[in-house]
Design a protein around this motif. Structure first.
Motif, PDB file in Angstrom:
ATOM      1  N   PHE A 171      -7.622  31.344-127.259  1.00 21.43           N
ATOM      2  CA  PHE A 171      -9.022  31.766-127.322  1.00 21.43           C
ATOM      3  C   PHE A 171      -9.666  32.004-125.959  1.00 21.43           C
ATOM      4  O   PHE A 171     -10.842  32.390-125.890  1.00 21.43           O
ATOM      5  CB  PHE A 171      -9.844  30.722-128.087  1.00 21.43           C
ATOM      6  CG  PHE A 171      -9.359  30.468-129.481  1.00 21.43           C
ATOM      7  CD1 PHE A 171      -9.548  31.409-130.487  1.00 21.43           C
ATOM      8  CD2 PHE A 171      -8.686  29.296-129.796  1.00 21.43           C
ATOM      9  CE1 PHE A 171      -9.094  31.180-131.774  1.00 21.43           C
ATOM     10  CE2 PHE A 171      -8.230  29.051-131.081  1.00 21.43           C
ATOM     11  CZ  PHE A 171      -8.434  30.002-132.076  1.00 21.43           C
ATOM     12  N   GLY A 172      -8.935  31.772-124.877  1.00 23.13           N
ATOM     13  CA  GLY A 172      -9.502  31.986-123.554  1.00 23.13           C
ATOM     14  C   GLY A 172     -10.253  30.765-123.046  1.00 23.13           C
ATOM     15  O   GLY A 172     -10.198  29.677-123.630  1.00 23.13           O
ATOM     16  N   PHE A 173     -10.979  30.951-121.954  1.00 21.15           N
ATOM     17  CA  PHE A 173     -11.612  29.835-121.271  1.00 21.15           C
ATOM     18  C   PHE A 173     -12.893  29.363-121.946  1.00 21.15           C
ATOM     19  O   PHE A 173     -13.320  28.216-121.733  1.00 21.15           O
ATOM     20  CB  PHE A 173     -11.903  30.230-119.814  1.00 21.15           C
ATOM     21  CG  PHE A 173     -12.457  29.120-118.974  1.00 21.15           C
ATOM     22  CD1 PHE A 173     -11.768  27.922-118.829  1.00 21.15           C
ATOM     23  CD2 PHE A 173     -13.673  29.257-118.323  1.00 21.15           C
ATOM     24  CE1 PHE A 173     -12.277  26.885-118.054  1.00 21.15           C
ATOM     25  CE2 PHE A 173     -14.187  28.229-117.542  1.00 21.15           C
ATOM     26  CZ  PHE A 173     -13.486  27.040-117.399  1.00 21.15           C
ATOM     27  N   THR A 206     -24.317  24.220-114.564  1.00 20.50           N
ATOM     28  CA  THR A 206     -23.219  24.581-115.457  1.00 20.50           C
ATOM     29  C   THR A 206     -21.989  24.901-114.617  1.00 20.50           C
ATOM     30  O   THR A 206     -22.007  24.755-113.385  1.00 20.50           O
ATOM     31  CB  THR A 206     -23.604  25.798-116.325  1.00 20.50           C
ATOM     32  OG1 THR A 206     -22.605  26.005-117.337  1.00 20.50           O
ATOM     33  CG2 THR A 206     -23.771  27.052-115.512  1.00 20.50           C
ATOM     34  N   ILE A 207     -20.909  25.307-115.266  1.00 17.94           N
ATOM     35  CA  ILE A 207     -19.829  26.018-114.606  1.00 17.94           C
ATOM     36  C   ILE A 207     -19.776  27.404-115.224  1.00 17.94           C
ATOM     37  O   ILE A 207     -20.081  27.574-116.409  1.00 17.94           O
ATOM     38  CB  ILE A 207     -18.475  25.298-114.735  1.00 17.94           C
ATOM     39  CG1 ILE A 207     -18.098  25.077-116.208  1.00 17.94           C
ATOM     40  CG2 ILE A 207     -18.482  23.984-113.981  1.00 17.94           C
ATOM     41  CD1 ILE A 207     -16.666  24.569-116.407  1.00 17.94           C
ATOM     42  N   ASP A 208     -19.428  28.411-114.432  1.00 18.28           N
ATOM     43  CA  ASP A 208     -19.417  29.766-114.971  1.00 18.28           C
ATOM     44  C   ASP A 208     -18.056  30.094-115.577  1.00 18.28           C
ATOM     45  O   ASP A 208     -17.181  29.226-115.706  1.00 18.28           O
ATOM     46  CB  ASP A 208     -19.853  30.783-113.913  1.00 18.28           C
ATOM     47  CG  ASP A 208     -18.858  30.917-112.759  1.00 18.28           C
ATOM     48  OD1 ASP A 208     -17.699  30.448-112.890  1.00 18.28           O
ATOM     49  OD2 ASP A 208     -19.243  31.496-111.725  1.00 18.28           O
ATOM     50  N   GLU A 209     -17.861  31.365-115.954  1.00 17.33           N
ATOM     51  CA  GLU A 209     -16.637  31.756-116.657  1.00 17.33           C
ATOM     52  C   GLU A 209     -15.398  31.730-115.765  1.00 17.33           C
ATOM     53  O   GLU A 209     -14.277  31.858-116.256  1.00 17.33           O
ATOM     54  CB  GLU A 209     -16.806  33.146-117.269  1.00 17.33           C
ATOM     55  CG  GLU A 209     -17.005  34.272-116.276  1.00 17.33           C
ATOM     56  CD  GLU A 209     -18.443  34.379-115.777  1.00 17.33           C
ATOM     57  OE1 GLU A 209     -18.693  35.258-114.925  1.00 17.33           O
ATOM     58  OE2 GLU A 209     -19.306  33.609-116.232  1.00 17.33           O
ATOM     59  N   THR A 210     -15.592  31.568-114.446  1.00 19.35           N
ATOM     60  CA  THR A 210     -14.449  31.423-113.548  1.00 19.35           C
ATOM     61  C   THR A 210     -14.180  29.966-113.197  1.00 19.35           C
ATOM     62  O   THR A 210     -13.247  29.671-112.445  1.00 19.35           O
ATOM     63  CB  THR A 210     -14.687  32.196-112.244  1.00 19.35           C
ATOM     64  OG1 THR A 210     -15.711  31.549-111.477  1.00 19.35           O
ATOM     65  CG2 THR A 210     -15.095  33.635-112.521  1.00 19.35           C
TER      66      THR A 210
END
Length: 231
Positions: A171-173, A206-210
């Motif tokens: 499903f990805g990150f 937060t943390i981002d998609e990377t």
């Protein structure tokens, strides 16, 4: 990690390497990792399909697996949290760390990824041997009274890692990021992020998609790809 690198070229699939005694332990940026007898030191060797950026996100997979394995051993009421980018905390002290190392195969691909994991199961380093500003280390046994052997702990950690790895690869990150944030230490609070070049102080948003740390600072919103975080 050294044994993982030696074995990796001959492996067709993933493999765990467990060290019952480690004499040359290391952490991020070559820092020493002390490993008294009875503690956990293991490396998982993988052949990830993506490039370096996708492989780097396995540190979040490992952190989730560590968190859940420790909770399974010590009980769900034990106060655990994940500290960005690669530590697991117990009662606010560092109980585990994660180190990723990879070997390239050319054109941005990786031949293998080694996910190194160290856990203070029985012993924690004495505060006087730590570098200035380092987070106070704790041990699972010292904080909870729970005793578990490295072999038995791997029996919890291995399936937990496989579960989150399958989620990431399917499903990805995004679901990994959601699960990680639900376990994050000091989310919504002020933290300090230090790199070799600068120091940033702000609210941990937060943390981002990377996987980058996102801080709300006096100068605006900042995404920080790599740093040491202090509370």
């Amino acid at each position: 990690m050294a044994e993982a690198a030696r074995r990796a070229p001959a492996l067709a699939g993933p493999e765990w390497v467990l060290a019952l005694r480690q004499t040359a332990g290391r952490g991020r940026r070559g820092r020493e990792w002390r490993d008294p007898p009875g503690n956990f030191a293991a490396t998982l060797i993988l052949r990830p399909a993506g490039g370096p950026a996708a492989a780097a996100l396995y540190s979040f997979v490992a952190a989730l697996a560590l968190h859940d394995a420790l909770a399974a051993v010590a009980g769900p009421a034990v106060p655990l949290a994940i500290k960005w980018p690669n530590d697991v905390l117990l009662n606010g002290g560092k109980v585990a760390g994660i180190l990723l190392e990879s070997t390239g195969a050319g054109t941005g691909a990786l031949s293998h990824l080694a996910v190194g994991i160290g856990v203070n199961l029985r012993h924690a380093p004495a505060p006087e041997v730590l570098e200035p500003g380092a987070m106070l280390p704790v041990s699972l046994c010292g904080e909870t009274g729970v005793e578990v052997t490295p072999e038995d702990f791997l029996a919890y950690l291995g399936p937990a890692f496989a579960r989150f790895q399958a989620q990431y690869e399917t499903f990805g990150f995004a679901p990994i990021r959601t699960a990680w944030l639900a376990r994050a230490a000091r989310l919504g609070q002020t933290v300090t992020a230090r790199t070799r070049a600068e120091v940033s102080v702000g609210t941990f948003e937060t943390i981002d998609e990377t996987g980058a740390l996102v801080l709300k600072t006096a100068q605006g919103r900042r995404a920080i790809a790599a740093a040491d975080v202090f509370f």
